[in-house]
Every structure is written in structure tokens, then in C-alpha cells.
Motif scaffolding. Structure first.
Motif, PDB file in Angstrom:
ATOM      1  N   ILE A 196       0.823  -1.044   0.166  1.00  0.00           N
ATOM      2  CA  ILE A 196      -0.097   0.170   0.157  1.00  0.00           C
ATOM      3  C   ILE A 196       0.858   1.595   0.193  1.00  0.00           C
ATOM      4  O   ILE A 196       0.311   2.332  -0.506  1.00  0.00           O
ATOM      5  N   ALA A 197       1.638   1.780   1.131  1.00  0.00           N
ATOM      6  CA  ALA A 197       2.968   2.507   0.926  1.00  0.00           C
ATOM      7  C   ALA A 197       3.521   2.787  -0.507  1.00  0.00           C
ATOM      8  O   ALA A 197       3.747   3.514  -0.463  1.00  0.00           O
ATOM      9  N   ALA A 198       4.131   1.602  -1.341  1.00  0.00           N
ATOM     10  CA  ALA A 198       4.648   1.692  -2.894  1.00  0.00           C
ATOM     11  C   ALA A 198       3.341   2.745  -3.295  1.00  0.00           C
ATOM     12  O   ALA A 198       3.785   3.078  -4.475  1.00  0.00           O
ATOM     13  N   ILE A 199       2.596   2.303  -3.763  1.00  0.00           N
ATOM     14  CA  ILE A 199       0.917   2.827  -4.631  1.00  0.00           C
ATOM     15  C   ILE A 199       0.610   4.245  -3.696  1.00  0.00           C
ATOM     16  O   ILE A 199       0.608   5.421  -4.813  1.00  0.00           O
ATOM     17  N   GLU A 200       1.035   4.334  -2.859  1.00  0.00           N
ATOM     18  CA  GLU A 200       0.711   5.859  -2.273  1.00  0.00           C
ATOM     19  C   GLU A 200       1.720   6.190  -2.656  1.00  0.00           C
ATOM     20  O   GLU A 200       1.577   7.642  -2.714  1.00  0.00           O
ATOM     21  N   HIS A 201       2.963   6.106  -2.310  1.00  0.00           N
ATOM     22  CA  HIS A 201       4.356   6.364  -3.146  1.00  0.00           C
ATOM     23  C   HIS A 201       3.997   6.952  -4.714  1.00  0.00           C
ATOM     24  O   HIS A 201       4.636   8.194  -5.545  1.00  0.00           O
ATOM     25  N   VAL A 202       3.690   6.411  -5.331  1.00  0.00           N
ATOM     26  CA  VAL A 202       3.494   6.088  -6.877  1.00  0.00           C
ATOM     27  C   VAL A 202       2.334   7.368  -7.132  1.00  0.00           C
ATOM     28  O   VAL A 202       2.708   8.292  -8.144  1.00  0.00           O
ATOM     29  N   ASP A 203       1.146   7.892  -6.315  1.00  0.00           N
ATOM     30  CA  ASP A 203       0.656   8.110  -6.997  1.00  0.00           C
ATOM     31  C   ASP A 203       0.926   9.941  -6.330  1.00  0.00           C
ATOM     32  O   ASP A 203       0.180  10.212  -7.126  1.00  0.00           O
ATOM     33  N   SER A 204       1.587  10.130  -5.307  1.00  0.00           N
ATOM     34  CA  SER A 204       1.866  11.217  -4.996  1.00  0.00           C
ATOM     35  C   SER A 204       2.837  12.079  -6.462  1.00  0.00           C
ATOM     36  O   SER A 204       3.214  13.243  -6.351  1.00  0.00           O
ATOM     37  N   LEU A 205       4.113  10.756  -6.649  1.00  0.00           N
ATOM     38  CA  LEU A 205       4.541  11.115  -8.291  1.00  0.00           C
ATOM     39  C   LEU A 205       4.023  11.398  -9.349  1.00  0.00           C
ATOM     40  O   LEU A 205       3.918  12.328 -10.309  1.00  0.00           O
ATOM     41  N   VAL A 206       2.737  10.804  -9.601  1.00  0.00           N
ATOM     42  CA  VAL A 206       1.396  11.317 -10.462  1.00  0.00           C
ATOM     43  C   VAL A 206       1.414  12.257 -10.332  1.00  0.00           C
ATOM     44  O   VAL A 206       0.777  13.111 -11.201  1.00  0.00           O
ATOM     45  N   GLY A 207       0.513  12.724  -9.228  1.00  0.00           N
ATOM     46  CA  GLY A 207       0.307  14.311  -8.350  1.00  0.00           C
ATOM     47  C   GLY A 207       1.069  15.351  -9.141  1.00  0.00           C
ATOM     48  O   GLY A 207       0.595  16.421 -10.061  1.00  0.00           O
ATOM     49  N   LYS A 208       2.636  15.414  -9.024  1.00  0.00           N
ATOM     50  CA  LYS A 208       3.473  15.954 -10.055  1.00  0.00           C
ATOM     51  C   LYS A 208       3.550  15.694 -11.228  1.00  0.00           C
ATOM     52  O   LYS A 208       3.690  17.023 -11.665  1.00  0.00           O
ATOM     53  N   VAL A 209       3.035  14.700 -12.353  1.00  0.00           N
ATOM     54  CA  VAL A 209       3.121  14.558 -13.568  1.00  0.00           C
ATOM     55  C   VAL A 209       1.904  15.830 -13.678  1.00  0.00           C
ATOM     56  O   VAL A 209       1.817  16.151 -14.748  1.00  0.00           O
ATOM     57  N   LEU A 210       0.615  15.110 -13.336  1.00  0.00           N
ATOM     58  CA  LEU A 210      -0.736  15.387 -13.256  1.00  0.00           C
ATOM     59  C   LEU A 210      -0.611  17.511 -12.950  1.00  0.00           C
ATOM     60  O   LEU A 210      -1.790  17.824 -14.307  1.00  0.00           O
ATOM     61  N   ALA A 211       0.140  18.213 -12.236  1.00  0.00           N
ATOM     62  CA  ALA A 211       0.090  19.094 -12.132  1.00  0.00           C
ATOM     63  C   ALA A 211       0.661  19.938 -12.639  1.00  0.00           C
ATOM     64  O   ALA A 211       0.429  21.274 -13.812  1.00  0.00           O
ATOM     65  N   THR A 212       1.568  18.788 -13.692  1.00  0.00           N
ATOM     66  CA  THR A 212       3.025  19.924 -14.932  1.00  0.00           C
ATOM     67  C   THR A 212       1.870  19.979 -16.138  1.00  0.00           C
ATOM     68  O   THR A 212       2.118  20.534 -17.336  1.00  0.00           O
ATOM     69  N   ILE A 213       0.871  18.705 -16.375  1.00  0.00           N
ATOM     70  CA  ILE A 213      -0.122  18.818 -17.076  1.00  0.00           C
ATOM     71  C   ILE A 213      -0.650  19.724 -17.216  1.00  0.00           C
ATOM     72  O   ILE A 213      -1.069  20.725 -17.925  1.00  0.00           O
ATOM     73  N   ASP A 214      -1.215  20.193 -16.132  1.00  0.00           N
ATOM     74  CA  ASP A 214      -2.558  20.515 -15.791  1.00  0.00           C
ATOM     75  C   ASP A 214      -2.216  22.204 -16.524  1.00  0.00           C
ATOM     76  O   ASP A 214      -2.817  23.440 -16.908  1.00  0.00           O
ATOM     77  N   LYS A 215      -0.942  22.968 -16.432  1.00  0.00           N
ATOM     78  CA  LYS A 215      -0.489  23.859 -16.176  1.00  0.00           C
ATOM     79  C   LYS A 215      -0.516  24.585 -18.393  1.00  0.00           C
ATOM     80  O   LYS A 215       0.040  25.654 -18.199  1.00  0.00           O
ATOM     81  N   GLN A 216      -0.383  23.614 -18.473  1.00  0.00           N
ATOM     82  CA  GLN A 216      -0.056  23.766 -20.056  1.00  0.00           C
ATOM     83  C   GLN A 216      -1.735  23.926 -20.782  1.00  0.00           C
ATOM     84  O   GLN A 216      -1.945  22.595 -21.248  1.00  0.00           O
ATOM     85  N   THR A 217      -2.080  24.738 -20.880  1.00  0.00           N
ATOM     86  CA  THR A 217      -3.706  25.012 -21.092  1.00  0.00           C
ATOM     87  C   THR A 217      -3.489  25.484 -22.213  1.00  0.00           C
ATOM     88  O   THR A 217      -4.919  25.145 -22.392  1.00  0.00           O
TER      89      THR A 217
END
Length: 305
Positions: free
Chosen positions: A200-221
Motif C-alpha cells: 500500500i505504501a508503494a502505491i501511495e508513493h507512486v500516486d504522489s509522483l503521479v500528482g506531480k506529473v498531473l500538476a505539470t500537465i495542468d499547467k499546459q493550458t
């Protein structure tokens, strides 16, 4: 003059959201999370993957073997081979993790089809399971393997996310693959199950990395992205080989997320080979029967007349 006035009037009557969507360039991300069980994902605290689920279509039982061919082992080689090509293992011929006689020249990575249809497209692969780069990836403008010494999938996943954030900004890839490996590593070390804290901890860590990627994608308006999230297999105990009759291994998941995606659970059975045709269709790449794809596009909204 009358015709021009009519067209202008019609444009002003369209919703602003429709106009802005039409102006945005299309981009796709194939997001791979190796060895991730959906029941563990839903138990873990995963706000970013939850957002992708809410913004798209999903299946909690995307099968890793097809009806026609089921002789390959239920391991990463044939799993990722099928995901990145959209065909089953009798075609790409990766039966296990040995890669004895792969046929990726005949059934190539989906980047090949993107570049054939859109030569100007920028393609980007970031992985940390080396056989993907060594055998599968083709037609990539940038291909990165974050493996290094000492062995640490968490460190390698961190590096993959950092590269993704940087290169999405700089390169503006049309088609991108991003792979995370630590969930599978945690499963092999501690167990593939929602009750295993390390898994579970590994999945949660990957999710935090996914969040960084999604935040970058969201900036590409000026861009509109379609994201397909998939895993190559589940797991049982500390393994997943020989899982032909084991639902915990056979059932992966598929999420198709973005403004162009339908919302909710798939009504039909979907397969891991459906990810690539979905991404290609969204980009406007015409699927050629000669490619012999086994998957088909799923989860996309029907285009308005």
C-alpha cells in the motif's frame, strides 16, 4: 457577406469551452504502474489516481490475456509487450521475460504509428524496467531508462517523475509513456495484497509522483491530454507467474481519463491491449487493418456532428 455574418454569429453562439477545446493541441500519456492490483489501489490513499478515475472511464478487471491466445506466462515481458503494441503475445512473441525472438519489428511500439501518421509529433518514453527500453521502445525522440546502481525502484520512480515534469514542460510531447516499477517490487518483497502495508505504501508513493506529473500537465493550458493508466498484471502471494487461472493475477485495470473520455465504469469487458488503440484514436491516427491490432478504442466520447 451574408454567409460570413452567419458563420460569425454561429461561432459567437458556441460555448466558450467548445471553442477553447478546439484550439488546444492533443497529447496522450500511457501511464504504467507495474504489478498494481486495483483492490489495493482503491484501499490506498491515492487522491491523484482517484481524480483520474473520476474524470474518466475505468475497469477494475481489464484482462491481461485475450480469448484467442493465453499460452504466454503472466509476467512483465508479455504484459508490457501487449500493452505498448496493442497485440497479444502470439504476435509480438514475448512469451516470458526471456525475449528470445521478439517480433516488435512487425508489431511495433505505438510511437511508431504516431510518427508514421504525424511525423512532426514528439515522442517520449521514461521507464525503469530496462527490457521496455531495450526491446520494445521504437520511434522515440527521447528514451530514458532511470535504472542505476544501487538498485532502488523508489529512487528510480522518483527520477522518472522528475524527468517527466521537466520534459513535459520543455519538449511538449505529443505521445508519452511513463512507467513506475516500485509497486511490483514491493509485491515481490512483501506480498501483492491490500492488507500488506508495504504494498500500500508503494502505491501511495507512486500516486504522489503521479500528482506531480498531473500538476505539470495542468499547467499546459494550450494542450488537452488523454491519459490511459494500466498495469501489466496483478499478483498473489509474492508472485504472479503461472497465473492463468488466478483472478488476482489475471485482472489488471484500465483507466481512460481526460476531457475526451466518458465517465464511469466500462459496460464491456476490456483488455490491456485496448490502451494503445484508444490513445491512437484520440490523436486522430487512423487504425490500419494491416497492423492487426487486437485491442480497440474504448472509453472515448462520441464526436459531435
Amino acid at each position: 457577406m451574408v454567409r460570413s455574418f452567419f458563420i460569425l454569429t454561429l461561432l459567437f453562439c458556441l460555448p466558450l469551452s467548445s471553442l477553447s477545446a478546439a484550439e488546444k493541441s492533443k497529447h496522450v500519456l500511457l501511464l504504467g504502474i507495474d504489478g498494481c492490483r486495483f483492490d489495493a489501489l482503491t484501499k490506498a490513499n491515492t487522491p491523484n489516481l482517484d481524480k483520474l478515475l473520476a474524470d474518466g472511464s475505468y475497469s477494475s478487471s481489464a484482462l491481461i490475456l485475450g480469448k484467442r491466445y493465453q499460452k504466454n506466462d503472466t509476467v512483465s515481458g508479455p504484459g508490457w509487450g501487449s500493452i505498448v503494441t496493442g497485440v497479444w503475445a502470439d504476435k509480438h512473441n514475448v512469451q516470458d521475460n526471456g525475449f528470445k525472438e521478439p517480433h516488435f519489428d512487425k508489431f511495433p511500439h505505438f510511437f511508431h504509428h504516431v510518427k508514421q501518421s504525424m511525423p512532426e509529433a514528439k515522442t517520449l518514453s521514461i521507464i525503469n524496467w530496462s527490457p521496455i527500453k531495450n526491446y520494445m521502445v521504437s520511434s522515440a525522440d527521447i528514451s530514458i531508462d532511470t535504472t542505476s546502481v544501487p538498485k532502488s525502484y523508489q529512487m528510480w520512480d522518483d527520477a522518472a517523475a522528475e524527468y517527466a515534469v521537466d520534459l513535459i514542460e520543455k519538449e511538449k510531447p505529443t505521445a508519452m509513456m511513463l512507467y513506475f516499477g516500485e509497486v511490483d517490487e514491493a509485491g515481490h518483497a512483501h506480498g501483492f495484497h491490500p492488507s500488506v502495508p508495504e504494498y500500500i505504501a508503494a502505491i501511495e508513493h507512486v500516486d504522489s509522483l503521479v500528482g506531480k506529473v498531473l500538476a505539470t500537465i495542468d499547467k499546459q493550458t494550450d494542450q488537452q491530454w488523454l491519459i490511459a493508466v494500466v498495469s501489466d498484471h496483478g499478483g498473489l502471494g509474492t508472485g504472479h507467474g503461472g497465473g492463468h487461472n488466478k483472478p488476482e493475477i489475471l485482472n489488471s485495470f484500465l483507466i481512460v481519463s481526460g476531457a475526451a473520455a466518458e465517465k464511469g465504469k466500462f459496460d464491456e469487458q476490456v483488455y490491456i491491449v485496448d490502451a494503445v488503440p484508444t490513445l491512437l484514436t484520440y490523436l486522430g491516427v487512423e487504425i490500419d487493418d494491416a497492423w492487426q491490432l487486437d485491442g480497440h478504442a474504448v472509453g472515448l466520447k462520441s464526436e459531435s456532428p
